[in-house]
Each structure stands twice: as C-alpha cells, then as structure tokens.
Design a protein around this motif. Structure first.
Motif, PDB file in Angstrom:
ATOM      1  N   ALA A   1     -40.171  -0.048  -4.780  1.00  0.00           N
ATOM      2  CA  ALA A   1     -38.858   0.628  -4.780  1.00  0.00           C
ATOM      3  C   ALA A   1     -37.652  -0.101  -4.596  1.00  0.00           C
ATOM      4  O   ALA A   1     -36.658   0.267  -5.381  1.00  0.00           O
ATOM      5  CB  ALA A   1     -39.105   1.544  -3.645  1.00  0.00           C
ATOM      6  N   PHE A   2     -37.742  -1.300  -3.865  1.00  0.00           N
ATOM      7  CA  PHE A   2     -36.645  -2.154  -3.922  1.00  0.00           C
ATOM      8  C   PHE A   2     -36.136  -2.641  -5.233  1.00  0.00           C
ATOM      9  O   PHE A   2     -35.001  -2.851  -5.396  1.00  0.00           O
ATOM     10  CB  PHE A   2     -36.807  -3.139  -2.816  1.00  0.00           C
ATOM     11  N   SER A   3     -37.036  -3.043  -5.827  1.00  0.00           N
ATOM     12  CA  SER A   3     -36.595  -3.485  -7.276  1.00  0.00           C
ATOM     13  C   SER A   3     -35.970  -2.230  -8.120  1.00  0.00           C
ATOM     14  O   SER A   3     -34.949  -2.427  -8.841  1.00  0.00           O
ATOM     15  CB  SER A   3     -37.662  -4.154  -7.999  1.00  0.00           C
ATOM     16  N   MET A   4     -36.322  -1.078  -8.034  1.00  0.00           N
ATOM     17  CA  MET A   4     -35.658  -0.097  -8.644  1.00  0.00           C
ATOM     18  C   MET A   4     -34.082   0.119  -7.977  1.00  0.00           C
ATOM     19  O   MET A   4     -33.221   0.168  -8.651  1.00  0.00           O
ATOM     20  CB  MET A   4     -36.481   1.351  -8.493  1.00  0.00           C
ATOM     21  N   CYS A   5     -34.243  -0.105  -6.580  1.00  0.00           N
ATOM     22  CA  CYS A   5     -32.825   0.018  -5.935  1.00  0.00           C
ATOM     23  C   CYS A   5     -32.085  -1.079  -6.470  1.00  0.00           C
ATOM     24  O   CYS A   5     -30.621  -0.938  -6.545  1.00  0.00           O
ATOM     25  CB  CYS A   5     -33.065   0.085  -4.436  1.00  0.00           C
ATOM     26  N   GLU A   6     -32.727  -2.215  -6.772  1.00  0.00           N
ATOM     27  CA  GLU A   6     -31.828  -3.474  -7.073  1.00  0.00           C
ATOM     28  C   GLU A   6     -31.224  -2.960  -8.765  1.00  0.00           C
ATOM     29  O   GLU A   6     -30.110  -3.403  -8.948  1.00  0.00           O
ATOM     30  CB  GLU A   6     -32.720  -4.578  -7.211  1.00  0.00           C
ATOM     31  N   ALA A   7     -32.126  -2.485  -9.388  1.00  0.00           N
ATOM     32  CA  ALA A   7     -31.671  -2.232 -10.737  1.00  0.00           C
ATOM     33  C   ALA A   7     -30.681  -1.228 -10.791  1.00  0.00           C
ATOM     34  O   ALA A   7     -29.793  -1.315 -11.687  1.00  0.00           O
ATOM     35  CB  ALA A   7     -32.955  -1.497 -11.522  1.00  0.00           C
ATOM     36  N   MET A   8     -30.700  -0.072  -9.825  1.00  0.00           N
ATOM     37  CA  MET A   8     -29.790   1.119 -10.059  1.00  0.00           C
ATOM     38  C   MET A   8     -28.628   1.131  -9.027  1.00  0.00           C
ATOM     39  O   MET A   8     -28.031   2.006  -8.853  1.00  0.00           O
ATOM     40  CB  MET A   8     -30.427   2.306 -10.029  1.00  0.00           C
ATOM     41  N   ARG A   9     -28.554  -0.170  -8.218  1.00  0.00           N
ATOM     42  CA  ARG A   9     -27.530  -0.267  -7.288  1.00  0.00           C
ATOM     43  C   ARG A   9     -27.696   0.982  -6.269  1.00  0.00           C
ATOM     44  O   ARG A   9     -26.612   1.610  -5.875  1.00  0.00           O
ATOM     45  CB  ARG A   9     -26.163  -0.209  -7.804  1.00  0.00           C
ATOM     46  N   ILE A  10     -28.760   1.048  -5.579  1.00  0.00           N
ATOM     47  CA  ILE A  10     -29.314   2.177  -4.622  1.00  0.00           C
ATOM     48  C   ILE A  10     -28.807   1.623  -3.358  1.00  0.00           C
ATOM     49  O   ILE A  10     -29.907   0.708  -2.894  1.00  0.00           O
ATOM     50  CB  ILE A  10     -30.319   2.858  -4.924  1.00  0.00           C
ATOM     51  N   PRO A  11     -28.232   2.010  -2.308  1.00  0.00           N
ATOM     52  CA  PRO A  11     -28.017   1.191  -1.067  1.00  0.00           C
ATOM     53  C   PRO A  11     -28.882   1.530   0.059  1.00  0.00           C
ATOM     54  O   PRO A  11     -28.510   2.219   1.070  1.00  0.00           O
ATOM     55  CB  PRO A  11     -26.395   1.740  -0.812  1.00  0.00           C
ATOM     56  N   VAL A  12     -30.190   1.296  -0.213  1.00  0.00           N
ATOM     57  CA  VAL A  12     -31.223   1.638   0.921  1.00  0.00           C
ATOM     58  C   VAL A  12     -30.842   0.382   1.834  1.00  0.00           C
ATOM     59  O   VAL A  12     -30.362  -0.582   1.744  1.00  0.00           O
ATOM     60  CB  VAL A  12     -32.583   1.491   0.380  1.00  0.00           C
ATOM     61  N   VAL A  13     -31.542   1.044   3.154  1.00  0.00           N
ATOM     62  CA  VAL A  13     -31.349  -0.089   4.129  1.00  0.00           C
ATOM     63  C   VAL A  13     -32.672  -0.138   4.819  1.00  0.00           C
ATOM     64  O   VAL A  13     -33.376   0.834   4.826  1.00  0.00           O
ATOM     65  CB  VAL A  13     -30.335   0.189   5.369  1.00  0.00           C
ATOM     66  N   ALA A  14     -33.312  -1.492   5.045  1.00  0.00           N
ATOM     67  CA  ALA A  14     -34.477  -1.590   5.710  1.00  0.00           C
ATOM     68  C   ALA A  14     -34.296  -2.597   6.688  1.00  0.00           C
ATOM     69  O   ALA A  14     -33.729  -3.904   6.340  1.00  0.00           O
ATOM     70  CB  ALA A  14     -35.465  -1.993   4.652  1.00  0.00           C
ATOM     71  N   TYR A  15     -35.284  -2.477   7.803  1.00  0.00           N
ATOM     72  CA  TYR A  15     -35.153  -3.441   8.819  1.00  0.00           C
ATOM     73  C   TYR A  15     -36.516  -4.046   8.459  1.00  0.00           C
ATOM     74  O   TYR A  15     -37.482  -3.456   8.523  1.00  0.00           O
ATOM     75  CB  TYR A  15     -35.371  -2.938  10.301  1.00  0.00           C
ATOM     76  N   ILE A  16     -36.512  -5.499   8.556  1.00  0.00           N
ATOM     77  CA  ILE A  16     -37.568  -6.115   8.117  1.00  0.00           C
ATOM     78  C   ILE A  16     -37.985  -7.056   9.424  1.00  0.00           C
ATOM     79  O   ILE A  16     -37.423  -7.803   9.662  1.00  0.00           O
ATOM     80  CB  ILE A  16     -37.697  -6.869   6.882  1.00  0.00           C
ATOM     81  N   ASN A  17     -39.206  -6.522   9.974  1.00  0.00           N
ATOM     82  CA  ASN A  17     -39.647  -7.356  11.107  1.00  0.00           C
ATOM     83  C   ASN A  17     -40.741  -8.248  10.809  1.00  0.00           C
ATOM     84  O   ASN A  17     -41.708  -7.960  10.918  1.00  0.00           O
ATOM     85  CB  ASN A  17     -40.137  -6.414  12.310  1.00  0.00           C
ATOM     86  N   GLN A  18     -40.298  -9.465  10.463  1.00  0.00           N
ATOM     87  CA  GLN A  18     -41.279 -10.392   9.861  1.00  0.00           C
ATOM     88  C   GLN A  18     -42.544 -10.527  10.661  1.00  0.00           C
ATOM     89  O   GLN A  18     -42.539 -10.703  11.969  1.00  0.00           O
ATOM     90  CB  GLN A  18     -40.795 -11.968   9.471  1.00  0.00           C
ATOM     91  N   ARG A  19     -43.535 -10.663  10.274  1.00  0.00           N
ATOM     92  CA  ARG A  19     -45.166 -10.909  11.038  1.00  0.00           C
ATOM     93  C   ARG A  19     -45.660 -12.090  10.352  1.00  0.00           C
ATOM     94  O   ARG A  19     -45.265 -12.407   9.224  1.00  0.00           O
ATOM     95  CB  ARG A  19     -45.782  -9.552  11.035  1.00  0.00           C
ATOM     96  N   GLY A  20     -46.852 -12.572  10.786  1.00  0.00           N
ATOM     97  CA  GLY A  20     -47.566 -13.663  10.245  1.00  0.00           C
ATOM     98  C   GLY A  20     -47.719 -13.295   8.811  1.00  0.00           C
ATOM     99  O   GLY A  20     -48.207 -12.226   8.222  1.00  0.00           O
ATOM    100  N   GLY A  21     -47.933 -14.463   8.062  1.00  0.00           N
ATOM    101  CA  GLY A  21     -48.368 -14.148   6.770  1.00  0.00           C
ATOM    102  C   GLY A  21     -49.039 -15.543   6.181  1.00  0.00           C
ATOM    103  O   GLY A  21     -48.788 -16.440   7.043  1.00  0.00           O
ATOM    104  N   PRO A  22     -49.649 -15.834   5.014  1.00  0.00           N
ATOM    105  CA  PRO A  22     -49.819 -14.725   4.108  1.00  0.00           C
ATOM    106  C   PRO A  22     -50.691 -13.670   4.518  1.00  0.00           C
ATOM    107  O   PRO A  22     -51.470 -13.921   5.222  1.00  0.00           O
ATOM    108  CB  PRO A  22     -50.162 -15.442   2.703  1.00  0.00           C
ATOM    109  N   SER A  23     -50.825 -12.481   3.741  1.00  0.00           N
ATOM    110  CA  SER A  23     -51.878 -11.328   3.859  1.00  0.00           C
ATOM    111  C   SER A  23     -51.664 -10.735   5.142  1.00  0.00           C
ATOM    112  O   SER A  23     -50.622 -10.718   5.535  1.00  0.00           O
ATOM    113  CB  SER A  23     -53.129 -12.071   3.733  1.00  0.00           C
ATOM    114  N   THR A  24     -52.850 -10.033   5.492  1.00  0.00           N
ATOM    115  CA  THR A  24     -52.592  -9.275   7.035  1.00  0.00           C
ATOM    116  C   THR A  24     -52.148 -10.147   8.043  1.00  0.00           C
ATOM    117  O   THR A  24     -51.306  -9.690   8.768  1.00  0.00           O
ATOM    118  CB  THR A  24     -54.021  -8.589   7.194  1.00  0.00           C
TER     119      THR A  24
END
Ligand SMILES: Cc1ncc(C[n+]2csc(CCOP(=O)(O)OP(=O)(O)O)c2C)c(N)n1
Ligand SMILES: [Mg+2]
Lengths: 241, 372
Positions: B94-117
C-alpha cells in the motif's frame, strides 16, 4: 429522436470521451459495466458512488464512467473500498474485481470484509482465468481445463464465491448473474447497490462473464454463448443465495 | 493547562494521533505496537469516541489494514496505522501506491528485531524498509524519535507534514520507546498554536483548494466535468514509459521543493570536539549520556528526518571532526545513508558500531570515544 447514437447506447454516467473502450471484442467486462451504469442511472447516484477497480482486466475501466474511480493494486480493491466507506459513510463504495483478484490474491481481504459485514458492494467478474496476464489458471477454473499454467488440465477443486460469502455472512445480499442476461443483471446491480445504500451491510455479486481471447472464441460468439450458458451456468447456480 | 502524565510510549502515540484530530485507525496486532490498537478500540467505542465519529478497524492482516488506511485517506479522513517488522514488510504494498499517488497516509513504525519474525523487542533495522521500501524511489518522509516526549510531539506533527506535502509520512520509533514508561507532557496542539492542516477528499470532493492534478501526478488522474460536476478517475497502471517517467519526475519535483523545508536534525555537545558521534533514535540518547560521561571530548549529530536526510547539516557537522563514531542497532543502515551524504567530502575516519537488534549502552559508546 436526434440524440447521438452514443447517448442511446450507453448509460448516462458513462464517460463518452473514453470510448471506444479498451476491452477485447466479445469481452464480458463492458456488459457488466453497462449493467452497473444503468443501475447507477436508475438510482441517481452518479455523484455518490466511489468506484474501485482492481488490477486485472477491470483496470481498463478506471475511466469508463464519469464516476469518481480509483484503480488500486491486484487483490486490494476490497480493502481500499472498505476504507473509503469507513472514511466517508455517505459514499456508495463499490469494488469491481476479477475472479483472480477476488478469490486468489485478495481472498483474505474479501472473506474478512464479508465477515465484518462491511457496507460495500463487491462485483466479481468470473471469467475462469487470469485474463489480463495471458490466461493462467484462476481459483474458478474448472477441472481438466487447459490454461497457460495448467497445460495438462486444471485440478479438481475450484471456488464457488457466493456460497462461500453466504457461509460467513448470513445477512449479506448475495447473488450471481451472467452477461448473457443483461436485463436481469441490471436488476441485480440495482438490488446490490440498494442494499449498501440502505446501510444493510455487505453486498456481493458474482457475474459469469466471457473472456473470448483466452477462451479462444473471439471469432465464435456461438461458442462463447455455449460455454457461458451451457457449461458455466450449469455448474455455477444463478440468482440469489 | 498542559498535563504531565506517567505513561507507556504506545499510549503516548495513541493519544498523539487523537490530539492531532485523527478519527480513524486501521491496524493488525503486532508487538510492540498492539497497545495502540487497544487504546483506539476502547476510545472509538466510548461515548466521546462515538460523538467524534471515530473509526477503529482490526483488519485481516497488514495488507488489508494499510489499504483500508489508503482508502480512508482518499475519502478525506485523517487516519493512521501502527505496525512493526513483518507487518511493516506487508504494508509496503500500500505504501508504494501512496508514494505513487501522493496519498498522505501516516504510520507509526515501532521497529522490532529483524530480519524475519525475529524478536518482538527492539531494533533500528527498519530504516531502509521504511524510507525506501516498495518498488519506488523512496519518496516517503521518515521522522526518527528518541524520547517519550518526542513520540507525542512528532506523533502530532507527522499528520500535518503528511497533509501539507502529501507524501506518506512515518514516525519511526522502536520497541523500547513503545514499551517504556515515563513522564510526558500532553497538550492540545491548538493551545500551542499548532494549526492542523485541513484534509481533503480525493474521491467525492465538492470543492478543492487547488486542482487535484497539481498533487497527484498528472498521468495518474483524469478529470472530466459532466453537468457541472467534476469527476476524478485515478490510475496507477500506466501505458507508456514516458508517462511513468513523468509521474516519477513530478513526485521528485514536489519532494525537492519540500525537502529543505522539513529536514531536521539535532546537535549536542561542544561544537569544537574532535570526535563526532552519529546516531539516530533512542541510540542518540545513549550517545548523549556517553558524551556527558567523557567530558566534552565528543559531540553528537542526530538526524531527526532520516528521509529527507539533513545532508547540509551533516556536512557542517563533520567539518572539524577527526573521528566519526557511527552507532546503530542495525548493520550499515544509517551508516550507508551517511556515507552517501558524505560522498565527495574528504571524510574523517569512521568507526562503525553496529549492534543489530540489540540495545546500545552509553558505556559502549563512551569506551569508543575514549579510544578514538
Ligand atoms: C501483486 C501482483 N501480482 C501479480 C500481478 C500481475 N497480474 C495482473 S492482473 C493478474 C490477474 C488478473 O486476473 P483476474 O483477477 O481474474 O482478472 P481478469 O483479468 O481475468 O479480469 C495478475 C496476476 C500484479 N499486478 N500484482
Ligand atoms: Mg479472471
């Protein structure tokens, strides 16, 4: 009557500037869209409808109408229209999706929208294949059918969408139509739209629709008709569920 | 009166979105972000929540949540989501569609360990994903917060930035900030003179301040008028390479105008110190403590906007530095951005302190400062 022919041949909400449309000769999509357009005209909701089209041949309808339309990603039209409806409860939110978009990549979203009884109208164009990408197998492909990805014939199982939706949502409006019966299709479209306009909940219409290109019947309308009415309509029950 | 309260980071974020005037949240439970869903579920169903027409939806997955968010924003509603790790991966669709079409979504990203689960706890390994994920060119705004107070301040700000500039906007936090408890000053943004940028409908809008094709790249929106009503048809599937080029250039054009207006950073410590620590997010807090503990030998450069990156400020900061210590809870994510910004600048020696998905203590950084 001196109205231009185009105005007589199309619903009023159709965008004439984008015609002739982009679908193949004999494709069922324009029939489905036409029925939808007449229902929109009849209900006088041209300015109220938010129309979402999937990626698949449905994307070719992104400017089919003078109706606010959003082309989404493959399989994502249902959640987008759920969001549009939640965001603007006055909108009549309609998702227009192929059978691959609905029952394969978007199945999780579709089923859960039905389970949540989202107040949106989902129209699924059932042509038995992935038409846009060259005729690969869809979840609706019938056993033994040779497609681009089932060169030895498709396996034994396939999905019956309306039964599935009814199973998870006893109060939804659920029906199946067919492009060969245009007037009946308009009635179904109107009922589905009315259901969501009345705020009653989820509405779901599957339409049996030809893909003459991938069915190999582009020059044989008789064969197209035979497959639709003789085969599909016998396997997939028409009417209300 | 602003009130100081003792609460968990996730509650701070939940309240920040509410204070910003958001009325819809679409999410899927994932640690360390779920508390925000719980708070919104409760608030939306309360008397006041109903009065304010609040929406809360627990989606079928993060794909569903992010596309519902997109639809809700296109319907003109101030809306947001929260996610982490594998959920952030799924939302890239979805975010890439928002980027393409300038759609102002907001997301709070609470980073957790990575990679994978990986772990449900903490990392800084979603920097690239958040800033450059998807199949576009990374035109998303990313703020990296460091304290509970910033969760509130930037938790409000991201909505204004998103709607003013019409880019997807992310508050990048982490499991430590999300789950820690502490004192925070909550306030009504209006009382502080912060005016919320009005939202607008992409679909079914009656009246616009400016034509929608000055926001959405022109090849993606086809407007027609019938009987005095304007109908907008949006697409993201394009026919020609030239159209795609135009879309990308229009997005870049808007970004380039915006970037210098919003780039943010923080510096700390004696500006003449020869050792420069570069860190973002909560690691910058460790760095500050280490700088204090080592008696003025080092200073800090902390990018707050990771995208757009405050390149000019960084170039200024590295001037006079003999050693740079780059500390992050990831391998080479911030460091690669920094090196890219320093390209062509005769840079000082760089000491990398990469601790992927694990906390960084002040003592570790202090040790590096002493030995620098
Ligand atoms: C995420 C993603 N995967 C794959 C594709 C490629 N793709 C485009 S259309 C399509 C199938 C469309 O089939 P269906 O939904 O049945 O619609 P039809 O073309 O038959 O009307 C696929 C697989 C895509 N666009 N996006
Ligand atoms: Mg199909």
């Amino acid at each position: 009557m001196d109205a231009p022919v185009a105005e007589l041949a199309f619903p009023k909400c159709v965008r004439l500037e984008s015609k002739p449309h982009l679908f193949c000769p004999g494709c069922g999509h324009p029939e489905v869209l036409k029925a939808f357009g007449y229902a929109v005209d009849a209900l006088e909701i041209q300015r109220k409808v938010a129309f979402g089209v999937d990626i698949g041949c449905s994307l070719l309808a992104y400017d089919f109408f003078n109706i606010d339309t959003i082309e989404t990603h493959h399989g994502r039209t249902v959640p987008v229209m759920c969001g549009v409806k939640r965001g603007n409860p006055d909108a009549v939110a309609v998702a227009y999706v192929g059978d691959g978009g609905a029952y394969a990549i978007g199945m999780g979203s579709l089923l859960n929208a039905a389970i949540r009884d989202e107040k949106i109208f989902v129209i699924v164009v059932h042509n038995g294949v992935y038409a846009m990408t060259g005729g690969q197998e869809a979840p609706t492909t019938l056993p033994g059918t040779v497609t681009a990805t089932t060169p030895y014939g498709a396996d034994n199982h396939f999905v019956k969408g309306p039964d599935m939706i009814r199973h998870v949502n006893p109060t939804a409006w659920v029906a199946r139509g067919i492009t060969t019966r245009q007037l009946g299709l308009r009635d179904l479209m109107r009922e589905g739209l009315q259901h969501v306009m009345d705020g009653k909940g989820f509405a779901f219409l599957e339409v049996l629709s030809p893909c003459t290109l991938n069915w190999g019947t582009i020059e044989r309308p008789d064969k197209t008709f035979e497959i639709l009415e003789g085969k599909l309509a016998k396997t997939f029950k028409l009417g209300h569920f | 009166m602003p009130e100081k309260q003792f609460m968990m980071g996730n509650e701070v974020l939940a309240r920040a979105a509410r204070a910003a005037g958001a009325t819809a949240m679409y999410g899927y439970p994932i640690t360390p972000g779920s508390e925000i869903l719980l708070w919104w579920a409760k608030e939306a169903g309360s008397e006041q929540g109903k009065k304010d027409d609040m929406v809360f939806v627990q989606a079928e997955d993060e794909i569903g949540a992010s596309f519902m968010l997109l639809g809700s924003v296109m319907a003109g509603r101030r809306s947001f989501t929260v996610t982490a790790g594998p959920g952030n991966v799924l939302m890239q669709d979805a975010f890439s569609m928002c980027e393409a079409m300038r759609i102002p979504v907001v997301a709070y990203i609470n980073q957790r360990g990575g990679p994978s689960t990986s772990t449900v706890i903490y990392s800084q390994s979603e920097v690239w994903l958040t800033a450059y994920g998807g199949n576009g060119n990374g035109y998303r705004i990313v703020y990296s917060t460091a304290t509970l107070q910033e969760l509130y301040d930037y938790g409000i700000k991201v909505f204004n930035i998103a709607w003013k500039y019409r880019f997807p906007t992310f508050l990048l936090s982490d499991g430590y900030q999300a789950k820690m408890m502490g004192e925070v000053e909550l306030y009504d943004p209006h009382a502080r003179g912060i005016e919320m940028v009005p939202t607008e409908r992409y679909l079914l809008e009656e009246k616009r301040d400016r034509p929608i094709d000055e926001v959405v790249p022109k090849p993606e929106v086809h407007i027609r008028v019938q009987d005095g009503v304007e109908y907008s048809c949006y697409r993201n599937c394009l026919n020609l390479e030239e159209e795609t080029l135009q879309v990308n250039l229009e997005i870049k054009g808007a970004w380039d105008i915006m970037a210098p207006e919003i780039e943010e950073h923080e510096t700390y410590g004696d500006p003449d110190a020869k050792v420069l620590v570069i860190a973002h997010g909560i690691v910058s807090q460790s760095a500050k403590a280490a700088i204090d503990a080592t008696g003025g030998k080092a200073r800090l450069f902390r990018p707050i906007t990771l995208n757009p990156f405050p390149k000019k400020a960084l170039l200024e900061a590295v001037r006079g530095a003999e050693t740079v210590i780059l500390a992050e809870s990831a391998i080479n994510q911030l460091a690669r951005i920094v090196r890219d910004a320093l390209y062509e600048t005769p840079g000082p020696r760089m000491i990398e302190h990469f601790r992927p998905s694990i906390g960084i203590y002040p003592e570790e950084i202090a040790e590096l400062i002493k030995n620098a």
